[in-house]
Design an enzyme around this catalytic site. Structure first.
Site, short mmCIF file in Angstrom:
data_model
loop_
_atom_site.label_atom_id
_atom_site.label_comp_id
_atom_site.label_asym_id
_atom_site.label_seq_id
_atom_site.Cartn_x
_atom_site.Cartn_y
_atom_site.Cartn_z
N ASP A 151 0.84 -1.20 0.00
CA ASP A 151 0.00 0.00 0.00
C ASP A 151 0.88 1.26 0.00
O ASP A 151 0.66 2.18 0.77
CB ASP A 151 -0.94 -0.02 1.22
CG ASP A 151 -2.16 0.86 1.02
OD1 ASP A 151 -2.37 1.35 -0.10
OD2 ASP A 151 -2.90 1.07 2.01
N GLY A 426 39.96 8.27 2.87
CA GLY A 426 39.42 6.97 2.49
C GLY A 426 40.50 5.99 2.03
O GLY A 426 41.43 6.38 1.33
N1 LIG Z 1 2.75 7.95 13.47
C1 LIG Z 1 1.91 8.86 13.00
N2 LIG Z 1 2.07 10.16 13.30
C2 LIG Z 1 1.22 11.09 12.81
N3 LIG Z 1 0.21 10.83 11.97
C3 LIG Z 1 -0.01 9.55 11.62
C4 LIG Z 1 0.82 8.50 12.12
N4 LIG Z 1 0.40 7.34 11.59
C5 LIG Z 1 -0.65 7.65 10.81
N5 LIG Z 1 -0.91 8.97 10.82
C6 LIG Z 1 -1.97 9.68 10.08
O1 LIG Z 1 -3.10 8.85 9.96
C7 LIG Z 1 -3.35 8.52 8.60
C8 LIG Z 1 -3.83 7.10 8.48
O2 LIG Z 1 -2.84 6.23 9.01
P1 LIG Z 1 -2.68 4.74 8.45
O3 LIG Z 1 -2.46 4.83 7.00
O4 LIG Z 1 -1.68 4.06 9.28
O5 LIG Z 1 -4.11 4.17 8.80
P2 LIG Z 1 -5.20 3.42 7.89
O6 LIG Z 1 -6.40 3.29 8.73
O7 LIG Z 1 -4.58 2.22 7.36
O8 LIG Z 1 -5.47 4.43 6.76
P3 LIG Z 1 -6.09 4.12 5.31
O9 LIG Z 1 -6.99 2.97 5.46
O10 LIG Z 1 -6.74 5.42 4.99
O11 LIG Z 1 -4.89 3.83 4.44
C9 LIG Z 1 -2.03 8.79 7.89
O12 LIG Z 1 -2.23 9.12 6.54
C10 LIG Z 1 -1.46 9.94 8.67
O13 LIG Z 1 -2.00 11.15 8.21
MN LIG Z 2 -3.05 4.35 5.19
#
Ligand SMILES: Nc1ncnc2c1ncn2[C@@H]1O[C@H](COP(=O)(O)OP(=O)(O)OP(=O)(O)O)[C@@H](O)[C@H]1O
Ligand SMILES: [Mn+2]
Length: 538
Positions: A151, A426
């Protein structure tokens, strides 16, 4: 609920299938709190949260079926195995009913997708190549572990304050071996793939999906390469794939109005439709555009591996660096090399980046104390403050390529009385010198917060040495270095000035000579790994 977790339970999940020596998997309820949602997806919600007072991101999955629960444990097992600075690091999890949560290092929004399409950020070519290169390194790391991410897209790429990318969202990631076993099982049980099989294997986000995935073939490393290519082009153009729009909000509507899912799928699979490639007029080097096109080749076999991609990006990066910021050593390098196209395989690795990445990870720690100043008598108000001037000259000598590197860091930390300079000579190639020129100052900054200047120098040297060796071994194992019995090294000399004291460290035959009223005064002994006692600069 108990406030304390028995130690034998803190590092495993409720089922006992996920274990980690370093990551707690069972947390006392009082140790964390969810503050506010950052993103809601169909499979999970990501919250800004606090864990033992630290700001973190908490991912709370939607667990509707036992299948979802299995997936959670699978993802957690996989995340427990990962440790790379290019990933959004898992720092803890709670894997027990009723709360299933994963805690990650927090990255300030926006993610890369929002940065491009909401902030309408237009990165420079250099920034695009940098991001692509860091990301390719991370994906190469996963590939060595046999993991496909499945993904890759800008929304799953988080940016740190230096705009370096950290890959997130392992919700669909799998070990390659497990993907194969799914297919074998299905073929065995029913003689042909079932609908469930299709659903399970056809994952990802449509516009980033490789044609073989849309055709319902198995996902391989090369399918990740395809998504990587689409993402890099998106970064370069600022345009949402298959639209001509920069802003995401309208882009989705336009995309839906232009194509149904089936139309887009069949155009990508049968007609070779791809997003509009960045134009050469945008300043993108032709080599970068051709790399993107190779990444999205319809035939997975024809796509480059991440190893190839890193090699290409390094070559592109070198070219960009050479022309955008000529330094004495760099320009010397070019004129000496002329236009020889001979590249040694091991030099395709970007050792500068490797050295930097390594120390970046640890530098995130927020320190306030600086014991370097402890050795100074604070009561002496009128300490001598040296006036500094600096410069450098580098020449390649008789060699074909430059193997020496240096750094100059006047005012290296927030404290303006700390300055550092270093030279690395180096041996058997530039790898160790390139690695150390980034690693040594990085470690110096890091250790400067915990030890004396002398100890910081010793530690920085030792740590750079061991880390370089570890990196070499990793790349030898991953076959990025194919040359047997290659033992690159370097000698080093570093000067560290803290207020009115000069500390010099050397390894091997690099020399530092102090000129005192015109008289030479050797600061290092040749051939010995030595650290000189501090000299007062007055
Ligand atoms: N460690 C983090 N710190 C800050 N923001 C985060 C972090 N992890 C995720 N996010 C925010 O949350 C969003 C979704 O996270 P992630 O892709 O892990 O979840 P998801 O539920 O699988 O999302 P999707 O199904 O939309 O792909 C990210 O695009 C980001 O904006
Ligand atoms: Mn995601």
């Amino acid at each position: 609920m108990a406030l304390e977790v028995p130690p034998e339970e803190s590092n495993r999940c409720v089922r006992g299938c996920c274990r980690s020596a370093a990551i707690p998997l069972h947390l006392p309820a009082a140790s964390f709190s969810l503050i506010s949602p950052i993103a809601r997806g169909s499979e999970s919600t990501v919250y800004e949260a606090r864990l033992r007072g630290e700001r973190v991101a908490a991912k709370k999955p939607v667990l509707a079926t036992s299948d979802d629960l299995d997936k959670f444990h699978y993802q957690l097992q996989l995340l427990c195995e990962l440790d790379h600075p290019g990933l959004a690091k898992l720092i803890a999890a709670h894997a027990r009913p009723p709360n299933y949560l994963m805690f990650f290092e927090f990255f300030e929004p926006p993610n890369l997708a929002d940065k491009i399409h909401v902030e309408e950020w237009s990165p420079s070519i250099q920034q695009v190549v940098n991001i692509a290169s860091y990301l390719a390194n991370t994906l190469q790391y996963l590939q060595v572990l046999g993991i496909v991410h499945r993904d890759i897209k800008p929304a799953n790429i988080l940016l740190d304050k230096d705009l370096l990318p950290h890959l997130a969202d392992f919700g669909l990631a799998m070990y390659q071996k497990d993907i194969k076993s799914v297919s074998v099982e299905n073929w065995k049980s029913s003689g042909k793939p079932t609908g469930g099989f299709y659903k399970k294997n056809m994952v990802g986000t449509l516009i980033y999906m490789a044609p073989e995935i849309l055709r319902k073939d198995l996902h391989t490393e090369k399918s990740d390469v395809y998504s990587f290519g689409i993402s890099v082009n998106e970064l370069l153009t600022g345009v949402v794939p298959y639209t001509d729009l920069r802003a995401e909000a309208q882009a989705h509507t336009v995309l839906e109005m232009t194509y149904t899912e089936q139309q887009l799928t069949s155009a990508v699979v049968s007609q070779g439709l791809r997003p509009a490639l960045a134009l050469p007029e945008s300043g993108s080097p032709p080599s970068l555009l051709s790399l993107i096109q190779r990444c999205w080749d319809p035939d997975p076999e024809q796509r480059p591996s991440f190893e190839d991609i890193i090699q290409d990006l390094n070559a592109i990066q070198k070219h960009l660096v050479t022309y955008s910021c000529p330094s004495p050593s760099r320009s010397m390098n070019v004129s000496q090399e002329g236009n020889t196209e001979v590249h040694h395989y091991q030099e395709a690795l970007n050792w500068f980046n490797q050295g930097e990445l390594l120390t970046k990870k640890a530098n995130k720690l927020d320190h306030t104390v600086h014991p370097w100043f402890d050795s100074f008598d604070r009561s002496s108000v009128s300490i001598y403050r040296p006036t500094l001037s600096w410069g450098s000259f580098a020449t390649c000598g008789r060699r074909e390529t430059m193997e020496d590197t240096h750094f100059m860091l006047p005012c290296m930390s927030e404290e303006k009385d700390v300055h550092s300079f270093g030279i690395f000579d180096g041996h058997r190639g530039a790898a160790a010198a390139e690695f150390s020129v980034r690693a040594v100052p990085g470690f110096l900054k890091q250790f400067g917060h915990t030890t004396s200047p002398t100890d910081a120098l010793v530690e920085a040297f030792m740590k750079s040495d061991t880390s370089f060796r570890e990196e070499l071994i990793i790349h030898q194992k991953s076959k990025r270095i194919i040359q047997k019995d290659w033992h690159p090294g370097c000698t080093a000399v570093t000067a560290l000035i803290v207020r009115n004291k000069l500390f010099v460290a050397n390894a091997g035959d690099c020399r530092a000579i102090l000129s005192r009223a015109g008289k030479p005064f050797p600061m290092t002994r040749v051939g010995l790994n030595s650290l000189s006692p501090p000299y007062s600069t007055d």
